[in-house]
Write an enzyme that holds these catalytic residues in place. Structure first.
Site, PDB file in Angstrom:
ATOM      1  N   LYS A 140     -70.446  20.090   9.307  1.00 20.33           N
ATOM      2  CA  LYS A 140     -69.308  19.100   9.742  1.00 20.33           C
ATOM      3  C   LYS A 140     -69.644  17.817  10.235  1.00 20.33           C
ATOM      4  O   LYS A 140     -70.780  17.351  10.608  1.00 20.33           O
ATOM      5  CB  LYS A 140     -68.544  19.724  11.053  1.00 20.33           C
ATOM      6  CG  LYS A 140     -69.166  19.872  12.396  1.00 20.33           C
ATOM      7  CD  LYS A 140     -68.605  20.843  13.264  1.00 20.33           C
ATOM      8  CE  LYS A 140     -69.215  20.770  14.492  1.00 20.33           C
ATOM      9  NZ  LYS A 140     -68.635  21.924  15.438  1.00 20.33           N
TER      10      LYS A 140
ATOM     11  N   MET B   7     -69.255  -6.201  16.601  1.00 23.06           N
ATOM     12  CA  MET B   7     -68.920  -5.386  15.606  1.00 23.06           C
ATOM     13  C   MET B   7     -70.019  -5.071  14.776  1.00 23.06           C
ATOM     14  O   MET B   7     -70.312  -3.894  14.116  1.00 23.06           O
ATOM     15  CB  MET B   7     -67.718  -5.671  14.815  1.00 23.06           C
ATOM     16  CG  MET B   7     -67.038  -4.846  13.935  1.00 23.06           C
ATOM     17  SD  MET B   7     -65.751  -5.423  12.886  1.00 23.06           S
ATOM     18  CE  MET B   7     -64.350  -4.841  14.038  1.00 23.06           C
TER      19      MET B   7
ATOM     20  N   ARG C 195     -59.572  27.252  22.642  1.00 27.27           N
ATOM     21  CA  ARG C 195     -59.571  25.772  21.871  1.00 27.27           C
ATOM     22  C   ARG C 195     -58.636  26.342  20.305  1.00 27.27           C
ATOM     23  O   ARG C 195     -57.456  25.852  20.016  1.00 27.27           O
ATOM     24  CB  ARG C 195     -60.695  25.404  21.344  1.00 27.27           C
ATOM     25  CG  ARG C 195     -60.669  24.131  20.443  1.00 27.27           C
ATOM     26  CD  ARG C 195     -62.086  23.642  20.175  1.00 27.27           C
ATOM     27  NE  ARG C 195     -63.058  24.463  19.514  1.00 27.27           N
ATOM     28  CZ  ARG C 195     -64.460  23.950  19.202  1.00 27.27           C
ATOM     29  NH1 ARG C 195     -64.744  22.754  19.597  1.00 27.27           N
ATOM     30  NH2 ARG C 195     -64.976  24.846  18.631  1.00 27.27           N
TER      31      ARG C 195
ATOM     32  N   TYR D 219     -70.592 -12.036  23.445  1.00 29.69           N
ATOM     33  CA  TYR D 219     -69.155 -12.559  23.639  1.00 29.69           C
ATOM     34  C   TYR D 219     -69.077 -12.471  25.123  1.00 29.69           C
ATOM     35  O   TYR D 219     -69.797 -11.393  25.877  1.00 29.69           O
ATOM     36  CB  TYR D 219     -68.330 -11.234  23.103  1.00 29.69           C
ATOM     37  CG  TYR D 219     -68.167 -11.494  21.665  1.00 29.69           C
ATOM     38  CD1 TYR D 219     -67.221 -12.462  21.298  1.00 29.69           C
ATOM     39  CD2 TYR D 219     -68.228 -10.559  20.816  1.00 29.69           C
ATOM     40  CE1 TYR D 219     -66.959 -12.557  19.907  1.00 29.69           C
ATOM     41  CE2 TYR D 219     -68.171 -10.592  19.494  1.00 29.69           C
ATOM     42  CZ  TYR D 219     -67.422 -11.882  19.057  1.00 29.69           C
ATOM     43  OH  TYR D 219     -67.107 -11.814  17.434  1.00 29.69           O
TER      44      TYR D 219
HETATM   45  C1  LIG Z   1     -69.976  22.792  15.805  1.00 29.80           C
HETATM   46  C2  LIG Z   1     -69.530  24.296  15.833  1.00 29.80           C
HETATM   47  C3  LIG Z   1     -70.816  24.991  15.881  1.00 29.80           C
HETATM   48  C4  LIG Z   1     -72.227  24.391  15.830  1.00 29.80           C
HETATM   49  O1  LIG Z   1     -72.488  24.115  17.357  1.00 29.80           O
HETATM   50  P1  LIG Z   1     -73.892  23.475  17.641  1.00 29.80           P
HETATM   51  O2  LIG Z   1     -73.977  23.432  18.939  1.00 29.80           O
HETATM   52  O3  LIG Z   1     -73.850  22.257  17.102  1.00 29.80           O
HETATM   53  O4  LIG Z   1     -74.940  24.285  17.039  1.00 29.80           O
HETATM   54  C5  LIG Z   1     -70.675  26.478  15.675  1.00 29.80           C
HETATM   55  N1  LIG Z   1     -69.534  26.852  15.847  1.00 29.80           N
HETATM   56  C6  LIG Z   1     -68.383  26.121  15.941  1.00 29.80           C
HETATM   57  C7  LIG Z   1     -67.066  26.956  15.896  1.00 29.80           C
HETATM   58  C8  LIG Z   1     -68.444  24.965  15.826  1.00 29.80           C
HETATM   59  O5  LIG Z   1     -67.162  24.176  16.097  1.00 29.80           O
END
Ligand SMILES: *Cc1c(COP(=O)(O)O)cnc(C)c1O
Length: 335
Positions: free
Chosen positions: A5, A280, A103, A231
């Site tokens: 991700k 930037m 979550r 800046y």
């Molecule tokens: C991001 C994520 C992981 C991986 O977590 P790490 O700490 O980067 O290994 C695993 N499971 C879920 C549901 C996640 O959102």
């Protein structure tokens, strides 16, 4: 399961996923459908789990053969209706249980309804049941984590009882893999440590960062005592100072908090301070005491100047440092 991700934690999801397929990963995981689509379009044929699919995007899920996380009854009902309408059967899904992270996922009270819905449909095939630990890296929360694991086992078993197949079970992220090896079940979800980082110091020693963020010096100038840099004139020279300009800024993912002498970069084996406000598209460093020339390489994080150190200097975590490197930064892959 390799977690790719957020652009593979900033490293480039398509290229990293391609290599992971070669290395034998069984599954890929991303947060959003668009991320999965990009990887699938690149020709990658590994199964791709989507952690946070949006219920508006069923078409893309099916078109690109992505496997959604089902995190509530509403999503499941709408998705099964969609599959029925399109004449689809046994579509791969993954059931997320909320065992304490709060979550997303099914809470205790939703489980019976979930089971009923699953019994009454042949549109979906539960490929896995999973949960996420809230504090896998924090051993002072061990009791809480063990309770999460216990709840997960019970709920997974009870869902299992109504399924025709046997889904994979998984709960562990990088830190969990180390701290709770007894809970590896059928699969683990490796994210940050895949890229060479761990929140656990003993593990960190064994890992190599796979990515280096670097740029080059494009200008060098000497300023007099009392003159200022960048800046709002936040840096005022206390003495004659040699400064170098690097063409990388906050639009590239260099956190502005690293400016004003909070952050360091590595240049020709020495650490130099980022001075003044980060712009930037560029920033300035103090090279008064350092051998530096136009064209020299400046490392923002990498092997000898780690993303962990950078994160620490501004009170954040390595995840954020890695994931924030923007798409404007060119990724070059070296095998
Ligand atoms: C991001 C994520 C992981 C991986 O977590 P790490 O700490 O980067 O290994 C695993 N499971 C879920 C549901 C996640 O959102």
């Amino acid at each position: 399961m390799a977690v790719v991700k957020a652009f593979a934690y900033g490293h480039g999801a398509v290229a990293v996923s391609k290599e992971l397929a070669v290395l034998g990963a069984d599954y890929l995981a991303v947060a959003f459908i668009d991320e999965g689509v990009e990887i699938r379009k690149s020709g990658n044929s590994l199964p791709i789990l989507i952690f946070n699919p949006n219920p508006e995007e069923f078409d893309a899920i099916v078109k690109y053969n992505l496997e959604p996380t089902i995190y509530n009854i509403d999503f499941l009902t709408h998705f099964t209706a969609y599959l029925t309408k399109n004449g689809l059967k046994n579509y791969p899904i993954h059931i997320k249980l909320d065992t304490g992270m709060h979550r997303s996922g099914f809470m205790k009270n939703d489980i019976e309804k979930l089971k009923k819905t699953l019994i009454n449909t042949d549109t979906v095939l539960v490929k896995s049941i999973f949960s996420h630990l809230a504090a896998s890296e924090d051993l002072s929360e061990k009791q809480f984590t063990l309770a999460q694991l216990k709840q997960f086992k019970q709920q997974a078993k009870s869902i299992n009882n109504v399924l025709v197949n046997k889904p994979l079970l998984h709960v562990l992220n990088s830190a969990g893999i180390i701290n709770y090896p007894e809970a590896q079940f059928d699969m683990v979800r490796l994210g940050i440590s895949l890229y060479g980082s761990s929140s656990l110091e003993i593990v960190q020693k064994e890992l190599h960062a796979v990515g280096t963020l670097k740029a080059i010096i494009t200008q060098i100038r000497t300023i007099k005592k009392g003159e200022t840099v960048s800046y709002n004139r936040k840096f005022k020279a206390q003495k004659k100072t040699i400064i170098a300009t690097i063409p990388i800024g906050y639009a590239d993912g260099i956190n502005r908090h690293l400016g004003n002498s909070n952050g360091l970069v590595l240049i020709n084996g020495s650490l130099a301070s980022i001075i003044g406000t980060v712009c930037m598209d560029s920033l300035m460093i103090d090279v008064t005491e350092i051998q530096a020339a136009i064209g020299d390489e400046v490392v923002f994080f990498g092997k000898n100047h780690t993303a962990q150190e950078v994160a620490k200097s501004i009170g954040t975590i390595t995840y954020e440092i890695l994931a924030n490197v923007s798409k404007r930064v060119k990724r070059i892959y070296i095998k």
